[in-house]
Design an enzyme around this catalytic site. Structure first.
Site, PDB file in Angstrom:
ATOM      1  N   SER A 254      -8.811  14.406  18.806  1.00  0.00           N
ATOM      2  CA  SER A 254      -9.887  13.837  19.124  1.00  0.00           C
ATOM      3  C   SER A 254     -10.635  13.986  17.771  1.00  0.00           C
ATOM      4  O   SER A 254     -10.329  14.362  16.708  1.00  0.00           O
ATOM      5  CB  SER A 254     -11.082  14.707  19.923  1.00  0.00           C
ATOM      6  OG  SER A 254     -12.327  14.328  19.805  1.00  0.00           O
TER       7      SER A 254
ATOM      8  N   TYR B 114     -15.296  22.318  22.900  1.00  0.00           N
ATOM      9  CA  TYR B 114     -14.295  21.122  22.973  1.00  0.00           C
ATOM     10  C   TYR B 114     -13.817  20.973  21.432  1.00  0.00           C
ATOM     11  O   TYR B 114     -12.674  20.750  21.303  1.00  0.00           O
ATOM     12  CB  TYR B 114     -14.953  20.013  23.418  1.00  0.00           C
ATOM     13  CG  TYR B 114     -14.090  18.617  23.679  1.00  0.00           C
ATOM     14  CD1 TYR B 114     -13.401  18.404  24.567  1.00  0.00           C
ATOM     15  CD2 TYR B 114     -14.305  17.734  22.487  1.00  0.00           C
ATOM     16  CE1 TYR B 114     -12.689  17.360  24.677  1.00  0.00           C
ATOM     17  CE2 TYR B 114     -13.377  16.627  22.328  1.00  0.00           C
ATOM     18  CZ  TYR B 114     -12.621  16.496  23.474  1.00  0.00           C
ATOM     19  OH  TYR B 114     -11.947  15.178  23.858  1.00  0.00           O
TER      20      TYR B 114
HETATM   21  P1  NDP Z   1     -10.444  11.880  32.027  1.00  0.00           P
HETATM   22  O1  NDP Z   1     -11.806  12.891  32.301  1.00  0.00           O
HETATM   23  O2  NDP Z   1     -10.819  10.538  32.255  1.00  0.00           O
HETATM   24  O3  NDP Z   1      -9.139  12.486  32.598  1.00  0.00           O
HETATM   25  C1  NDP Z   1      -8.656  13.755  32.040  1.00  0.00           C
HETATM   26  C2  NDP Z   1      -7.559  14.006  32.905  1.00  0.00           C
HETATM   27  O4  NDP Z   1      -7.080  15.555  32.658  1.00  0.00           O
HETATM   28  C3  NDP Z   1      -7.507  13.666  34.431  1.00  0.00           C
HETATM   29  O5  NDP Z   1      -6.308  13.367  35.168  1.00  0.00           O
HETATM   30  C4  NDP Z   1      -7.809  15.160  35.094  1.00  0.00           C
HETATM   31  O6  NDP Z   1      -7.400  15.452  36.151  1.00  0.00           O
HETATM   32  C5  NDP Z   1      -6.898  16.043  33.826  1.00  0.00           C
HETATM   33  N1  NDP Z   1      -7.202  17.253  34.011  1.00  0.00           N
HETATM   34  C6  NDP Z   1      -8.713  17.977  33.765  1.00  0.00           C
HETATM   35  N2  NDP Z   1      -8.520  19.105  33.966  1.00  0.00           N
HETATM   36  C7  NDP Z   1      -7.250  19.523  34.300  1.00  0.00           C
HETATM   37  C8  NDP Z   1      -6.749  20.634  34.817  1.00  0.00           C
HETATM   38  N3  NDP Z   1      -7.400  22.083  34.705  1.00  0.00           N
HETATM   39  N4  NDP Z   1      -5.635  20.790  35.159  1.00  0.00           N
HETATM   40  C9  NDP Z   1      -4.842  19.649  35.362  1.00  0.00           C
HETATM   41  N5  NDP Z   1      -5.079  18.395  35.040  1.00  0.00           N
HETATM   42  C10 NDP Z   1      -6.616  18.703  34.321  1.00  0.00           C
HETATM   43  O7  NDP Z   1     -10.297  12.027  30.263  1.00  0.00           O
HETATM   44  P2  NDP Z   1      -9.698  10.983  29.251  1.00  0.00           P
HETATM   45  O8  NDP Z   1      -8.797   9.950  30.004  1.00  0.00           O
HETATM   46  O9  NDP Z   1     -10.889  10.438  28.587  1.00  0.00           O
HETATM   47  O10 NDP Z   1      -8.912  12.051  28.085  1.00  0.00           O
HETATM   48  C11 NDP Z   1      -7.713  12.055  28.110  1.00  0.00           C
HETATM   49  C12 NDP Z   1      -7.645  13.050  26.945  1.00  0.00           C
HETATM   50  O11 NDP Z   1      -7.813  12.187  25.757  1.00  0.00           O
HETATM   51  C13 NDP Z   1      -8.396  14.196  26.738  1.00  0.00           C
HETATM   52  O12 NDP Z   1      -7.508  15.347  26.135  1.00  0.00           O
HETATM   53  C14 NDP Z   1      -9.520  14.122  25.854  1.00  0.00           C
HETATM   54  O13 NDP Z   1     -10.009  15.295  25.228  1.00  0.00           O
HETATM   55  C15 NDP Z   1      -8.966  12.914  24.849  1.00  0.00           C
HETATM   56  N6  NDP Z   1      -9.851  12.192  24.384  1.00  0.00           N
HETATM   57  C16 NDP Z   1     -10.716  11.296  24.924  1.00  0.00           C
HETATM   58  C17 NDP Z   1     -11.350  10.423  24.288  1.00  0.00           C
HETATM   59  C18 NDP Z   1     -12.199   9.414  25.111  1.00  0.00           C
HETATM   60  O14 NDP Z   1     -12.953   8.721  24.422  1.00  0.00           O
HETATM   61  N7  NDP Z   1     -11.997   9.177  26.319  1.00  0.00           N
HETATM   62  C19 NDP Z   1     -11.680  10.540  22.910  1.00  0.00           C
HETATM   63  C20 NDP Z   1     -10.824  11.472  22.311  1.00  0.00           C
HETATM   64  C21 NDP Z   1     -10.062  12.398  23.041  1.00  0.00           C
HETATM   65  P3  NDP Z   1      -8.473  15.223  37.441  1.00  0.00           P
HETATM   66  O15 NDP Z   1      -8.879  13.656  37.582  1.00  0.00           O
HETATM   67  O16 NDP Z   1      -7.512  15.474  38.748  1.00  0.00           O
HETATM   68  O17 NDP Z   1      -9.479  16.219  37.361  1.00  0.00           O
END
Ligand code: NDP
Length: 247
Positions: A153, A166
């Site tokens: 990030s 985070y």
């Molecule tokens: P979302 O919240 O939309 O999706 C996150 C995903 O991670 C979901 O599928 C969720 O599953 C899964 N997840 C969360 N907690 C757990 C857990 N304990 N065990 C297993 N799976 C888990 O996030 P994004 O798609 O936005 O983010 C994806 C990645 O990109 C992350 O690492 C985030 O930090 C990074 N990121 C995102 C940015 C953005 O602007 N969106 C910017 C910079 C980095 P469930 O839905 O079942 O909870």
């Protein structure tokens, strides 16, 4: 590099594990990898979301995926060892590992960060992926070339007020990527990071509830970099932290 045109068959015969494959960027990555020929292992917390992705892949007649419901918050070393044994038995190797699952944990002034939230964020964003990677190394080594991609990030490179747990988890992710890349340099395993940049997902909406999400890039807009790092065109890329939305 600002974009990459992936051939339709880029990932044919590759087995790729995607964490957080049920939603947001991970869901798009799983669908995109399958569309380009990969057998995708869909790992995530909410089984219903994984099943929906599974159904979409099967309905499109792409290679049948596998589903692994796993909560990274509670998973132990044994869970990851069992995961590795299952992948080895089912597929014989792992060509790609996308660490995408992550949680924000909420923004808070430093003096208000709760110890349990700090622990959860570091567990899901850092310790879980570390233990999973450790357990999967022997399976990744079975592939001719394998690619590990961590998700970073902007706040993993430059700290920002109120993003405490985070931001620290993402700095550590960059550090883990660099350490592994150096340690495995010259081997068949390459290790890199993607910084997605601001992307229209539910995590982004939680962090910036007042912004107009329609102005943000969608997960689909980022996929050129995910494809590049998973495919063999990036065989010589190691130890890099790349932006999916380069300036
Ligand atoms: P979302 O919240 O939309 O999706 C996150 C995903 O991670 C979901 O599928 C969720 O599953 C899964 N997840 C969360 N907690 C757990 C857990 N304990 N065990 C297993 N799976 C888990 O996030 P994004 O798609 O936005 O983010 C994806 C990645 O990109 C992350 O690492 C985030 O930090 C990074 N990121 C995102 C940015 C953005 O602007 N969106 C910017 C910079 C980095 P469930 O839905 O079942 O909870």
């Amino acid at each position: 590099m600002k974009s990459y045109q992936a051939p339709a068959n880029l990932l044919t015969d590759k087995v790729i594990l995607v964490t957080g494959a049920g939603d947001g960027i991970g869901k798009e990555a799983a669908l995109t990898f399958a569309r380009h020929g990969a057998t995708v292992i869909l790992l995530g917390k909410t089984t219903d979301k994984l099943t929906a992705v599974y159904d979409e892949i099967c309905a499109s007649q792409w290679p049948e995926p596998a589903i692994v419901p796993l909560d990274l918050k509670g998973a132990s070393q044994k869970h990851y060892q069992d995961l590795a044994a299952t992948i080895l038995a089912e597929f014989g190797r792992l060509d790609g590992l996308l660490h995408n699952a992550g949680i924000l944990g909420g923004l808070a002034p430093f003096e208000h960060i709760k110890a349990d939230i700090w622990q959860d964020v570091l567990q899901v964003n850092l310790t879980g992926p570390m233990l999973m990677t450790q357990a999967l190394m022997p399976v990744l080594r079975k592939a001719a070339h394998s690619s590990i991609v961590f998700t970073s990030s902007g706040v993993g490179r430059q700290g920002r007020a109120y993003w405490g747990s985070y931001a620290v988890s993402k700095f550590a992710t960059e550090g883990l990527m660099q350490t592994l890349a150096d340690e495995y340099a010259g081997s068949s395993i390459r290790v890199n990071c993607i910084n997605p940049g601001a992307t229209r997902t539910s995590m982004r909406a939680r962090a910036y509830p007042a912004e107009n999400a329609q102005k943000l890039k969608t997960p689909a807009d980022l996929m050129w970099l995910y494809l590049y790092l998973m495919g063999d065109d990036s065989i010589n890329i190691n130890g890099q932290s790349l932006d999916a939305q380069p300036k």
